[in-house]
Design an enzyme around this catalytic site. Structure first.
Site, short mmCIF file in Angstrom:
data_model
loop_
_atom_site.label_atom_id
_atom_site.label_comp_id
_atom_site.label_asym_id
_atom_site.label_seq_id
_atom_site.Cartn_x
_atom_site.Cartn_y
_atom_site.Cartn_z
CG LEU A 180 -2.11 0.96 1.20
CD1 LEU A 180 -2.99 0.77 -0.04
CD2 LEU A 180 -2.95 0.82 2.45
CG ASP A 181 1.74 2.87 -3.81
OD1 ASP A 181 2.63 2.02 -3.82
OD2 ASP A 181 0.93 3.02 -4.75
CG PHE A 182 5.21 7.40 1.54
CD1 PHE A 182 5.62 7.09 2.84
CD2 PHE A 182 5.33 8.72 1.12
CE1 PHE A 182 6.10 8.07 3.70
CE2 PHE A 182 5.81 9.70 1.97
CZ PHE A 182 6.20 9.38 3.27
CG ASP A 183 1.24 8.41 -2.83
OD1 ASP A 183 1.22 7.16 -2.87
OD2 ASP A 183 1.41 9.10 -3.86
CB SER A 184 -2.26 4.52 -0.94
OG SER A 184 -2.02 4.86 -2.30
#
Length: 195
Positions: A40-44
């Site tokens: 789960l991406d850093f910005d998600s």
């Protein structure tokens, strides 16, 4: 075995260490020897599972087992039926043609926490929400799919993995799954019960 559901906050790495001092899972989950299921991406933001059950971790992460992941995307612009149809057919991104996704427009999800920092608002450009369900999992796939249909993604929240949703968990909060939730997740992923 441990099965943990975390509501991953915005700008937190989906790993337990970082040489650059950024926030990681260890800042929220003080449980040893559990590992994230997929990325789960850093910005998600949103639902992240952690477990020490390697078989289930593999089945939930590998696209060939087709476990659906549901995302809520806040996008720039107005969601058209044409854009939804493209997402449902699959779209061309740099990595290739995506598998078809389930896509629907939706109002801003109820009980969604405010993001910190908030997204950028521009008075001249409206924002909309859509729900996308995929089982493929290419790198930053939902963001790339949205961009490919002319809807740049401003905010991305994973709402569910298979039958498991976030419930009332706030960002940074976590809980252990119930035995019934683990059984349902294992069934969804096609994992045989261990005796």
């Amino acid at each position: 075995m441990r099965y943990i559901l975390l509501n991953k906050p915005y700008e937190v790495l989906t790993q337990f260490t970082d040489e650059h001092g950024r926030a990681t899972l260890k800042d929220f989950v003080p449980v040893p020897d559990v590992y994230p299921v997929g990325r789960l991406d850093f910005d998600s933001e949103g639902l992240l599972l952690l477990t020490d059950d390697k078989q289930l971790q593999h089945r939930l992460s590998d696209p060939k087992f087709k476990v659906p992941k549901t995302y809520w995307a806040q996008v720039e612009g107005t969601v058209s039926e044409a854009a939804l149809q493209q997402l449902r057919r699959g779209v061309q991104i740099k990595e290739g043609l995506t598998a078809p996704g389930e896509a629907t427009a939706l109002p801003e999800p109820a009980h969604l926490w405010p993001r910190n920092p908030p997204i950028r608002y521009r008075t001249s450009i409206p924002t909309s929400w859509l729900e996308i369900q995929i089982s493929q999992g290419m790198n930053r796939q939902v963001r790339k799919m949205c961009a490919a249909v002319g809807l740049p993604c401003l905010r991305l929240v994973r709402a569910a993995i298979g039958p498991l949703g976030l419930g009332e968990l706030q960002p940074g909060e976590w809980r252990d799954l119930t035995a019934a939730e683990v059984a349902e997740l294992r069934q969804t992923a096609g994992v045989m019960r261990r005796f």
